[in-house]
Each structure stands twice: as structure tokens, then as C-alpha cells.
Design a protein around this motif. Structure first.
Motif, PDB file in Angstrom:
ATOM      1  N   GLU A  73      33.267 -51.930  -7.188  1.00  0.00           N
ATOM      2  CA  GLU A  73      31.809 -51.971  -7.245  1.00  0.00           C
ATOM      3  C   GLU A  73      31.350 -52.374  -8.646  1.00  0.00           C
ATOM      4  OE1 GLU A  73      30.061 -48.381  -5.729  1.00  0.00           O
ATOM      5  OE2 GLU A  73      31.481 -48.282  -4.071  1.00  0.00           O
ATOM      6  N   TYR A  74      30.526 -53.422  -8.689  1.00  0.00           N
ATOM      7  CA  TYR A  74      30.045 -53.973  -9.961  1.00  0.00           C
ATOM      8  C   TYR A  74      28.531 -53.860 -10.008  1.00  0.00           C
ATOM      9  CZ  TYR A  74      34.661 -56.136  -9.744  1.00  0.00           C
ATOM     10  OH  TYR A  74      36.008 -56.346  -9.634  1.00  0.00           O
ATOM     11  N   ASN A  75      28.013 -53.406 -11.166  1.00  0.00           N
ATOM     12  CA  ASN A  75      26.566 -53.324 -11.339  1.00  0.00           C
ATOM     13  C   ASN A  75      26.007 -54.743 -11.464  1.00  0.00           C
ATOM     14  OD1 ASN A  75      23.956 -53.166 -12.802  1.00  0.00           O
ATOM     15  ND2 ASN A  75      24.391 -50.975 -12.742  1.00  0.00           N
ATOM     16  N   VAL A  76      25.055 -55.088 -10.611  1.00  0.00           N
ATOM     17  CA  VAL A  76      24.550 -56.461 -10.579  1.00  0.00           C
ATOM     18  C   VAL A  76      23.625 -56.770 -11.762  1.00  0.00           C
ATOM     19  CG1 VAL A  76      24.791 -56.749  -8.083  1.00  0.00           C
ATOM     20  CG2 VAL A  76      22.641 -55.843  -9.023  1.00  0.00           C
ATOM     21  N   PHE A  77      23.183 -55.733 -12.490  1.00  0.00           N
ATOM     22  CA  PHE A  77      22.298 -55.967 -13.635  1.00  0.00           C
ATOM     23  C   PHE A  77      23.036 -55.937 -14.970  1.00  0.00           C
ATOM     24  CE2 PHE A  77      19.463 -54.059 -10.349  1.00  0.00           C
ATOM     25  CZ  PHE A  77      18.772 -55.226 -10.066  1.00  0.00           C
ATOM     26  N   THR A  78      24.089 -55.141 -15.054  1.00  0.00           N
ATOM     27  CA  THR A  78      24.863 -55.091 -16.309  1.00  0.00           C
ATOM     28  C   THR A  78      26.170 -55.874 -16.204  1.00  0.00           C
ATOM     29  OG1 THR A  78      26.126 -53.114 -15.700  1.00  0.00           O
ATOM     30  CG2 THR A  78      23.970 -52.757 -16.756  1.00  0.00           C
ATOM     31  N   GLY A  79      26.616 -56.122 -14.991  1.00  0.00           N
ATOM     32  CA  GLY A  79      27.884 -56.815 -14.765  1.00  0.00           C
ATOM     33  C   GLY A  79      29.100 -55.906 -14.824  1.00  0.00           C
ATOM     34  N   LYS A  80      28.907 -54.666 -15.208  1.00  0.00           N
ATOM     35  CA  LYS A  80      30.046 -53.761 -15.425  1.00  0.00           C
ATOM     36  C   LYS A  80      30.695 -53.286 -14.117  1.00  0.00           C
ATOM     37  CE  LYS A  80      29.713 -53.566 -19.899  1.00  0.00           C
ATOM     38  NZ  LYS A  80      30.638 -54.405 -20.656  1.00  0.00           N
ATOM     39  N   LEU A  81      32.013 -53.218 -14.163  1.00  0.00           N
ATOM     40  CA  LEU A  81      32.762 -52.573 -13.082  1.00  0.00           C
ATOM     41  C   LEU A  81      32.494 -51.078 -13.204  1.00  0.00           C
ATOM     42  CD1 LEU A  81      34.972 -52.413 -10.865  1.00  0.00           C
ATOM     43  CD2 LEU A  81      36.652 -52.332 -12.721  1.00  0.00           C
ATOM     44  N   GLU A  82      31.908 -50.490 -12.178  1.00  0.00           N
ATOM     45  CA  GLU A  82      31.522 -49.078 -12.274  1.00  0.00           C
ATOM     46  C   GLU A  82      32.281 -48.170 -11.324  1.00  0.00           C
ATOM     47  OE1 GLU A  82      27.259 -48.918 -11.800  1.00  0.00           O
ATOM     48  OE2 GLU A  82      26.945 -49.454 -13.900  1.00  0.00           O
ATOM     49  N   ASN A  83      32.931 -48.736 -10.330  1.00  0.00           N
ATOM     50  CA  ASN A  83      33.640 -47.878  -9.391  1.00  0.00           C
ATOM     51  C   ASN A  83      34.798 -48.653  -8.767  1.00  0.00           C
ATOM     52  OD1 ASN A  83      34.119 -45.521  -7.990  1.00  0.00           O
ATOM     53  ND2 ASN A  83      32.607 -45.937  -6.389  1.00  0.00           N
ATOM     54  N   MET A  84      35.937 -47.993  -8.711  1.00  0.00           N
ATOM     55  CA  MET A  84      37.099 -48.583  -8.049  1.00  0.00           C
ATOM     56  C   MET A  84      37.456 -47.684  -6.882  1.00  0.00           C
ATOM     57  SD  MET A  84      39.258 -49.365 -11.460  1.00  0.00           S
ATOM     58  CE  MET A  84      40.621 -50.293 -10.817  1.00  0.00           C
ATOM     59  N   LYS A  85      37.942 -48.306  -5.856  1.00  0.00           N
ATOM     60  CA  LYS A  85      38.405 -47.546  -4.694  1.00  0.00           C
ATOM     61  C   LYS A  85      39.442 -46.525  -5.160  1.00  0.00           C
ATOM     62  CE  LYS A  85      41.177 -48.486  -0.610  1.00  0.00           C
ATOM     63  NZ  LYS A  85      41.935 -49.521   0.082  1.00  0.00           N
ATOM     64  N   SER A  86      39.405 -45.350  -4.604  1.00  0.00           N
ATOM     65  CA  SER A  86      40.444 -44.389  -4.943  1.00  0.00           C
ATOM     66  C   SER A  86      41.671 -44.706  -4.099  1.00  0.00           C
ATOM     67  CB  SER A  86      39.963 -42.964  -4.682  1.00  0.00           C
ATOM     68  OG  SER A  86      39.577 -42.825  -3.340  1.00  0.00           O
ATOM     69  N   TRP A  87      42.790 -44.836  -4.744  1.00  0.00           N
ATOM     70  CA  TRP A  87      44.004 -45.286  -4.072  1.00  0.00           C
ATOM     71  C   TRP A  87      44.774 -44.108  -3.522  1.00  0.00           C
ATOM     72  CZ3 TRP A  87      44.008 -50.372  -3.441  1.00  0.00           C
ATOM     73  CH2 TRP A  87      43.105 -51.075  -4.230  1.00  0.00           C
ATOM     74  N   LYS A  88      45.285 -44.299  -2.331  1.00  0.00           N
ATOM     75  CA  LYS A  88      45.996 -43.216  -1.652  1.00  0.00           C
ATOM     76  C   LYS A  88      47.506 -43.498  -1.644  1.00  0.00           C
ATOM     77  CE  LYS A  88      43.654 -44.111   2.061  1.00  0.00           C
ATOM     78  NZ  LYS A  88      42.722 -45.154   1.860  1.00  0.00           N
TER      79      LYS A  88
END
Ligand code: FES
Length: 123
Positions: A73-88
Motif C-alpha cells: 500500500e502506497y500513499n498516493v499523496f506522499t508516494g511512501k510505501l506505508e503498508n506491506m502484506k503480513s507474510w505467513k
């Protein structure tokens, strides 16, 4: 026609970009994701910084675009990656590899609106 990085280009009518929508447009063979979230315009590269999937196939989660491929998940206004799927545990060895998980941030573009038209500049 060759586009200059300093010029801005009409990409759609304002009425085509209602709130909480996004669409893929192209300028000089560069695919761009342009959208409107909570009334505010954004424009970024349509290619996911992780592995290049088309972000236009994703959806919103707050101010973030969620990539349909692996859920980053990337913030569309800052461009920053803010969330990654939690890996199982059951994820494949490729998905557990730290190098494979790495991602940069979104490339943002300047976006504006004037007289019922949305413009994007490739800078
Ligand atoms: S390609 Fe987008 S999250 Fe992996």
C-alpha cells in the motif's frame, strides 16, 4: 509528438474523475495513474514500485492505493510505501526472501485542474 518533462498535458475531463476514483492514462508511452481521493487530485507512475504490476487494477485503502498483486500500500499523496502484506508461514520461499520483499516509493507527478480539464506534468 515528443513531450517535454516541463510541459503539462491534458489527460481527462474533470467530470471523468469523480471522487474516490482512479484511472490509467498515458503520456508519451508513460503509464500514469491519475485519481481523486477525498476531493484531492493525485498522479503517480502506474507501475508498482515493488514488481511493476499495474496499480490501476488496485483499490483504495484510505489515502493509499493497494496493489492487487501482493497487497503493498502506497500513499498516493506522499508516494511512501506505508503498508506491506503480513507474510505467513505458508507463503512461498520467494515471498519470504527479504530482497524480494523490498520496494521503493511511488513516483509522483504534478497534477492540476483548470476549466474542466485535468493536467499532468512528467516532472
Ligand atoms: S507488484 Fe505491487 S505489491 Fe508486488
Amino acid at each position: 509528438m515528443k513531450y517535454s518533462k516541463t510541459d503539462r498535458y491534458p489527460v481527462c475531463k474533470s467530470s471523468e474523475l469523480v471522487d474516490d476514483t482512479m484511472m490509467k492514462v498515458s503520456i508519451d508511452m508513460v503509464d500514469i495513474l491519475v485519481g481523486r481521493r477525498n476531493g484531492k487530485l493525485f498522479a503517480c507512475d502506474n507501475s508498482c514500485p515493488h514488481k511493476g504490476a499495474s496499480l490501476s487494477k488496485g483499490c483504495f485503502n484510505g489515502d493509499r492505493v493497494v496493489c492487487y498483486m501482493h497487497g503493498y500500500e502506497y500513499n498516493v499523496f506522499t508516494g511512501k510505501l506505508e503498508n506491506m502484506k503480513s507474510w505467513k508461514k505458508e507463503d512461498t520461499w520467494v515471498e519470504q526472501d527479504m530482497e524480494w520483499r523490498k520496494s521503493g516509493d511511488l513516483i509522483l507527478y504534478s497534477v492540476s485542474e483548470e476549466d474542466g480539464t485535468v493536467y499532468v506534468a512528467l516532472k
